[in-house]
Design an enzyme around this catalytic site. Sequence first.
Site, PDB file in Angstrom:
ATOM      1  NE  ARG A 188     -26.473  16.916   9.057  1.00 53.16           N
ATOM      2  CZ  ARG A 188     -26.805  17.421   7.886  1.00 53.16           C
ATOM      3  NH1 ARG A 188     -28.279  17.470   7.518  1.00 53.16           N
ATOM      4  NH2 ARG A 188     -25.842  18.016   7.132  1.00 53.16           N
ATOM      5  CE  LYS A 201     -22.792  21.119  12.063  1.00 53.75           C
ATOM      6  NZ  LYS A 201     -23.059  21.666  10.658  1.00 53.75           N
TER       7      LYS A 201
HETATM    8  C1  EPZ Z   1     -22.666  27.825   7.023  1.00 56.57           C
HETATM    9  O1  EPZ Z   1     -23.494  27.769   6.198  1.00 56.57           O
HETATM   10  C2  EPZ Z   1     -22.762  27.098   8.232  1.00 56.57           C
HETATM   11  N1  EPZ Z   1     -22.572  25.864   7.681  1.00 56.57           N
HETATM   12  C3  EPZ Z   1     -24.232  27.087   8.767  1.00 56.57           C
HETATM   13  O2  EPZ Z   1     -24.245  26.154   9.882  1.00 56.57           O
HETATM   14  C4  EPZ Z   1     -24.452  28.490   9.250  1.00 56.57           C
HETATM   15  O3  EPZ Z   1     -25.890  28.714   9.765  1.00 56.57           O
HETATM   16  C5  EPZ Z   1     -24.124  29.631   8.161  1.00 56.57           C
HETATM   17  O4  EPZ Z   1     -22.901  29.206   7.728  1.00 56.57           O
HETATM   18  C6  EPZ Z   1     -24.297  30.894   8.577  1.00 56.57           C
HETATM   19  O5  EPZ Z   1     -23.353  31.055   9.637  1.00 56.57           O
HETATM   20  C7  EPZ Z   1     -21.108  25.199   7.659  1.00 56.57           C
HETATM   21  O6  EPZ Z   1     -20.111  26.210   7.778  1.00 56.57           O
HETATM   22  C8  EPZ Z   1     -21.009  23.805   7.065  1.00 56.57           C
HETATM   23  P1  EPZ Z   1     -23.680  31.045   3.989  1.00 56.57           P
HETATM   24  P2  EPZ Z   1     -23.411  28.177   4.796  1.00 56.57           P
HETATM   25  O7  EPZ Z   1     -23.438  30.742   2.819  1.00 56.57           O
HETATM   26  O8  EPZ Z   1     -21.984  28.419   4.094  1.00 56.57           O
HETATM   27  C9  EPZ Z   1     -26.580  33.203   1.134  1.00 56.57           C
HETATM   28  C10 EPZ Z   1     -25.241  24.683  11.108  1.00 56.57           C
HETATM   29  O9  EPZ Z   1     -26.140  24.647  11.898  1.00 56.57           O
HETATM   30  N2  EPZ Z   1     -25.707  32.469   0.002  1.00 56.57           N
HETATM   31  O10 EPZ Z   1     -22.987  31.686   5.028  1.00 56.57           O
HETATM   32  O11 EPZ Z   1     -23.982  27.583   3.452  1.00 56.57           O
HETATM   33  C11 EPZ Z   1     -27.410  32.209   1.772  1.00 56.57           C
HETATM   34  O12 EPZ Z   1     -28.558  31.908   1.104  1.00 56.57           O
HETATM   35  C12 EPZ Z   1     -25.209  25.065   9.813  1.00 56.57           C
HETATM   36  O13 EPZ Z   1     -24.099  24.215  11.800  1.00 56.57           O
HETATM   37  C13 EPZ Z   1     -25.955  32.846  -1.301  1.00 56.57           C
HETATM   38  O14 EPZ Z   1     -26.946  33.953  -1.657  1.00 56.57           O
HETATM   39  O15 EPZ Z   1     -24.224  29.548   4.793  1.00 56.57           O
HETATM   40  C14 EPZ Z   1     -27.784  32.743   3.084  1.00 56.57           C
HETATM   41  O16 EPZ Z   1     -28.955  33.759   3.212  1.00 56.57           O
HETATM   42  C15 EPZ Z   1     -26.351  25.480   9.282  1.00 56.57           C
HETATM   43  N3  EPZ Z   1     -25.195  32.856  -2.258  1.00 56.57           N
HETATM   44  C16 EPZ Z   1     -26.441  33.526   3.409  1.00 56.57           C
HETATM   45  O17 EPZ Z   1     -25.728  33.812   2.026  1.00 56.57           O
HETATM   46  C17 EPZ Z   1     -24.340  31.599  -2.313  1.00 56.57           C
HETATM   47  O18 EPZ Z   1     -23.354  31.360  -3.262  1.00 56.57           O
HETATM   48  C18 EPZ Z   1     -25.408  33.023   4.398  1.00 56.57           C
HETATM   49  O19 EPZ Z   1     -25.159  31.810   4.109  1.00 56.57           O
HETATM   50  C19 EPZ Z   1     -24.081  31.491  -0.795  1.00 56.57           C
HETATM   51  C20 EPZ Z   1     -24.819  31.743   0.209  1.00 56.57           C
END
Ligand code: EPZ
Length: 421
Positions: A401, A22
């Site tokens: 999803r 996904k």
């Molecule tokens: C991706 O989400 C995945 N989703 C998530 O999978 C996954 O859990 C996550 O990466 C971590 O591996 C997709 O790829 C569609 P992040 P993403 O930005 O990109 C912080 C699932 O179950 N952050 O890597 O949204 C954030 O708060 C889903 O399939 C900022 O601070 O996650 C978090 O603490 C759930 N500022 C950390 O980074 C930003 O601008 C990692 O989040 C962006 C993120």
Amino acid sequence: MDKLIINGQRELHGDVCISGAKNAALPILIASLLSEEELKLKNVPSLFDIKTTELLLSALGVEISKTSSTIILKAKKINNFNAPYDLVKTMRASILVLGPLLSRFGKARVSLPGGCAIGSRPVGIHIEGLEAMGAQIKIENGDIVASTQGLSENRLIGTEIEMNPVTVTGTENLLMAACLAKGKTTLKNSAKEPEVIDLGNCLIKMGAIIKGLGTDIIEVEGVEELNGAEHSIIFDRIEAGTYMVAAAMTSGELNCIGVESDKMSSILYKLKDAGVEIIDSGDVIKIKSNGKLNPVNIETGAYPNFPTDMQAQFMALNTIANGNSKVKENIFENRFMHVQELIRMGADIKVNQNTAIISGGKILEGANVMATDLRASASLVLAALSAKGETIIDRIYHLDRGYENLEKKFNQIGANIKRVN
Ligand code: EPZ
């Protein structure tokens, strides 16, 4: 609202074919916006979030056609640059259209994704990165309004960006934007997940010039335009890990087909720690469990550390393993929604901030429980498969999803799962 009724304590035996990932398919579908030529994708999983992405892309003007195993996307007639709230609110990954729209068309309006069950999910790094590339971005009525007005040729300018913390979709958004920017972009502290690499490999097939995929520093040399390409989506390592934990928890013997062990080492390492036998024969990994499980301490982190998307599943395993364990969630601030539901099934879990202490050795009992987010729901399915009696899981649209044909795949290997609405 659909529910799952699961009768537990049945050993799982047989073969399960792992679907496309996904979290690779979502950004790669959206990468079609970067070219006016056809992007042909295979092994795209049939999931709710994929349907949402197709709806969003069609709304922007992308022509989408499908054969049995291929999705063909063509972004030749893009006439709308607005990703509306009613779509973005159902799928936060919609934010990924921002970089491509801005980079190819110089404008985009994307609803600011809200938080979700697992955390506030900010997108500041996405926005700051695009501003560093020269975009003008403002928040207006809950929307991110972005433009490259004032830049020469209305084109983003390559630059050096350091992301902190590591962000998967932040890296993906800026990687896609950089492909058509003017000059060189260096993305520091980039995400190294296999899904990010798969996106990068697809972009290279489209003509992008990218170096350093899978390392901390990705370098992109902007080009004038990208071409069409054909690409097959990488396997879903989180779906594979979920089925492997199911086999471990039900004294099963399972062949996971279509996987690559080197992309899920941290998961396999923890399964071995739990006492499961693993036989890796290339694209099939066999999992054998005698049901006697050791507790495993888990600490989530960015790839190649243990994935946060497998945390809930291993917590379910720990509730029945013989001994105590600790699960530390370092990525999201509220990813323990499954704890209360597991406790309803007889688990003994205490949470202290971002750490859960599990006293194992329990035999879980079926109960009425509620899914709250995608991976929490998966952990409830795993608990139900090993529990005594019947479990009813409500709000399973969360599962749909991210897991293709979940009950069909599980019933084919001996589970007893019924979907009712
Ligand atoms: C991706 O989400 C995945 N989703 C998530 O999978 C996954 O859990 C996550 O990466 C971590 O591996 C997709 O790829 C569609 P992040 P993403 O930005 O990109 C912080 C699932 O179950 N952050 O890597 O949204 C954030 O708060 C889903 O399939 C900022 O601070 O996650 C978090 O603490 C759930 N500022 C950390 O980074 C930003 O601008 C990692 O989040 C962006 C993120």
